[in-house]
Enzyme design. Structure first.
Site, PDB file in Angstrom:
ATOM      1  N   GLY A  32       0.803  -1.217   0.000  1.00 64.81           N
ATOM      2  CA  GLY A  32       0.000   0.000   0.000  1.00 64.81           C
ATOM      3  C   GLY A  32       0.837   1.269   0.000  1.00 64.81           C
ATOM      4  N   TYR A  33       0.167   2.377   0.246  1.00 60.28           N
ATOM      5  CA  TYR A  33       0.768   3.719   0.139  1.00 60.28           C
ATOM      6  C   TYR A  33       1.423   3.844  -1.228  1.00 60.28           C
ATOM      7  CZ  TYR A  33       1.696   8.172   2.264  1.00 60.28           C
ATOM      8  OH  TYR A  33       1.663   9.505   2.567  1.00 60.28           O
ATOM      9  N   HIS A  38       4.400   1.645  -8.118  1.00 64.50           N
ATOM     10  CA  HIS A  38       3.295   0.669  -8.048  1.00 64.50           C
ATOM     11  C   HIS A  38       2.336   0.828  -9.224  1.00 64.50           C
ATOM     12  CE1 HIS A  38       4.248   1.190  -3.606  1.00 64.50           C
ATOM     13  NE2 HIS A  38       4.390  -0.108  -3.760  1.00 64.50           N
ATOM     14  N   GLY A 148       8.354  -4.765  -8.798  1.00 67.74           N
ATOM     15  CA  GLY A 148       9.305  -3.720  -9.166  1.00 67.74           C
ATOM     16  C   GLY A 148      10.733  -4.171  -8.911  1.00 67.74           C
ATOM     17  N   GLN A 154      14.333  -9.253  -3.864  1.00 63.19           N
ATOM     18  CA  GLN A 154      13.000  -9.832  -3.709  1.00 63.19           C
ATOM     19  C   GLN A 154      12.561 -10.520  -4.997  1.00 63.19           C
ATOM     20  OE1 GLN A 154       9.562  -7.890  -1.486  1.00 63.19           O
ATOM     21  NE2 GLN A 154       9.078  -7.309  -3.576  1.00 63.19           N
ATOM     22  N   MET A 185      11.509   5.708  -6.368  1.00 62.49           N
ATOM     23  CA  MET A 185      10.228   5.813  -5.666  1.00 62.49           C
ATOM     24  C   MET A 185      10.153   4.747  -4.579  1.00 62.49           C
ATOM     25  SD  MET A 185       7.672   7.727  -7.569  1.00 62.49           S
ATOM     26  CE  MET A 185       7.922   8.759  -9.015  1.00 62.49           C
ATOM     27  N   SER A 187       7.590   3.896  -0.815  1.00 61.27           N
ATOM     28  CA  SER A 187       6.584   4.361   0.141  1.00 61.27           C
ATOM     29  C   SER A 187       7.255   4.979   1.351  1.00 61.27           C
ATOM     30  CB  SER A 187       5.709   3.184   0.589  1.00 61.27           C
ATOM     31  OG  SER A 187       5.133   2.566  -0.526  1.00 61.27           O
ATOM     32  N   ARG A 188       8.486   4.563   1.626  1.00 60.31           N
ATOM     33  CA  ARG A 188       9.191   5.077   2.801  1.00 60.31           C
ATOM     34  C   ARG A 188       9.709   6.505   2.589  1.00 60.31           C
ATOM     35  NH1 ARG A 188      10.688  -0.620   3.198  1.00 60.31           N
ATOM     36  NH2 ARG A 188      10.113  -1.416   5.262  1.00 60.31           N
TER      37      ARG A 188
END
Lengths: 282, 282
Positions: A32-33, A38, A148, A154, A185, A187-188
């Protein structure tokens, strides 16, 4: 109108009925965020599949005890709008209790490549990632799943899990999306102070410098690593966790730049841990 | 004529085309050297599904270093005949390299209930079981999978894995099949000498005694456990590994016989490790 699904049962039912109609399913798992990284995944997914599901789940099992689970940013309404704009039909947004009911004790783990890079600094992190992604793949049963490349390790870990557990899903790695000034980019990023955000630019700049060196014909991994180190040292607010130059297939460190090479780094800027990388074919 | 499939790719292709025709798939995972316990599973599977796949794979990851992987009995021709007679259409019989290619490092593990009973004596055993069964479920993608209750803990562990990883397969536990004299069918029975085979009868006899005590109204787990111990002690050739009276859902030991109770034991008879159990509703 995009639909928010909160139970595993309902999500499975929707997928089953869509597949019975011959529809293909694209899946974008997220915490999310959402940012443009994303939404670029959602757009890719929409181009290649009939239906797109975005999952939004801040997965507790992939955070260490002293990590930022509690302060990880959340904004479902905004995520809903951005997912819809990008073309998704469904958001899967389960509670923690729905995903990990009382007495939960089953884990999926990829050994070896999870000890390196971020895995070395975050013990248990990838076990949490592979477990939740395995569960999400069972629930959403997608034809293709989009990840991504900012989390390059990951991607490598999930590709290995899928291959070794013989799962029927195509993993589609997608390029890093950057701000205009080069910051990858994340979210953090929202947790960075304005000054720290400025300091953080040194990360992508150091990788650009490495890229130039390789394009100019330098194949000495040690020299390139040192150049990145020296560049980042210009910013005192940035504390390097690691800078590694590895073969992208097995994440083993290499001496000579050759084949598909991942140059990956992690650093703390203020209280925020950031990662960035480039992948080069040489 | 039953077909033997040796590659994951071919097995997946067959399943995909059968499912496209609307056929249901029943699956009986085995390590081969089939006996009537296995063939009873195939018959159950055949009654409830259009297509039945039997896998025959002596799975190295579920054997400890000092266990009987090398001497585990094998006879593919006989297995083929018995599977066909019982109604199976396909045998999936991969090599070890097909299932665990070079550099294999992905494992599925259920914690907690795997530390008890056989898990306590065989560290790593259930990790091997859940990993291979997870892989087989991805490859065969069955609607229903059939497991014998002789390995009662295995059934409990696999049910937990399927539930917690949100897998779409119905686990069907099937009753123990016994020889006329009470010995639970096992592929390992063939490794018993004639004298040891006679001694081994004390195992099922001790469980029958426990059953009678419970049916006569005894609810004291300790007393029943002692009665089993004393009964087995009559045979000096039998070395008990464990005798446990547990709740079948969580495998926790109980003091009072109540609900769905598993009475399970393991013992060495000569060089052969045997297990047996009864499940009682009280």
């Amino acid at each position: 109108m995009i639909k928010i699904i909160t139970t595993i049962h309902e999500m499975k039912g929707i997928i089953k009925s869509k597949k019975a109609q011959g529809k293909t399913v694209g899946f974008v798992p997220t915490m999310g965020y959402l940012h443009e990284g994303h939404t670029s995944l959602v757009k890719w997914a929409k181009e290649e599949n009939d239906i797109v599901v975005v999952s939004i789940f801040v997965n507790p099992t992939q955070f260490g005890v002293n990590e930022d689970y509690d302060v990880y940013p959340r904004d479902l309404e905004r995520d809903q709008m951005l997912s819809e704009e990008a073309g998704a039909e469904y958001i899967f947004h389960p509670t923690v209790a729905e995903m990990y009911p009382n007495g939960y004790q089953t884990y999926v783990e990829v050994f070896g490549i999870t000890d390196k890079l971020c895995g070395a600094s975050r013990p248990g992190h990838f076990r949490g990632v592979t477990t939740v992604v395995n569960k999400l793949f069972q629930i959403v049963a997608p034809h293709r799943a989009y990840f991504g490349l900012k989390d390059a390790q990951q991607v490598a870990v999930i590709e290995k899990m899928v291959r070794e557990l013989n799962m029927d899903v195509e993993i589609v790695p997608c390029p890093i999306v950057r701000e205009a000034d080069g910051l990858a980019m994340s979210s953090r990023n929202v947790n960075l102070s304005p000054i720290d955000r400025q300091s953080a630019l040194i990360l992508s700049q150091s990788l650009m410098k490495a890229k130039e060196m390789i394009q100019a014909g330098n194949v000495e991994a040690k020299e390139i690593q040192r150049a990145i180190e020296n560049k980042i040292a210009e910013e005192s607010a940035v504390a390097v966790d690691y800078i590694k130059i590895v073969d992208f297939t097995n994440l083993e460190e290499i001496d000579v730049i050759k084949g598909r090479v991942l140059i990956a780094l992690a650093a703390k800027v203020g209280n925020v841990r950031l990662i960035d990388n480039i992948i080069m074919e040489a």
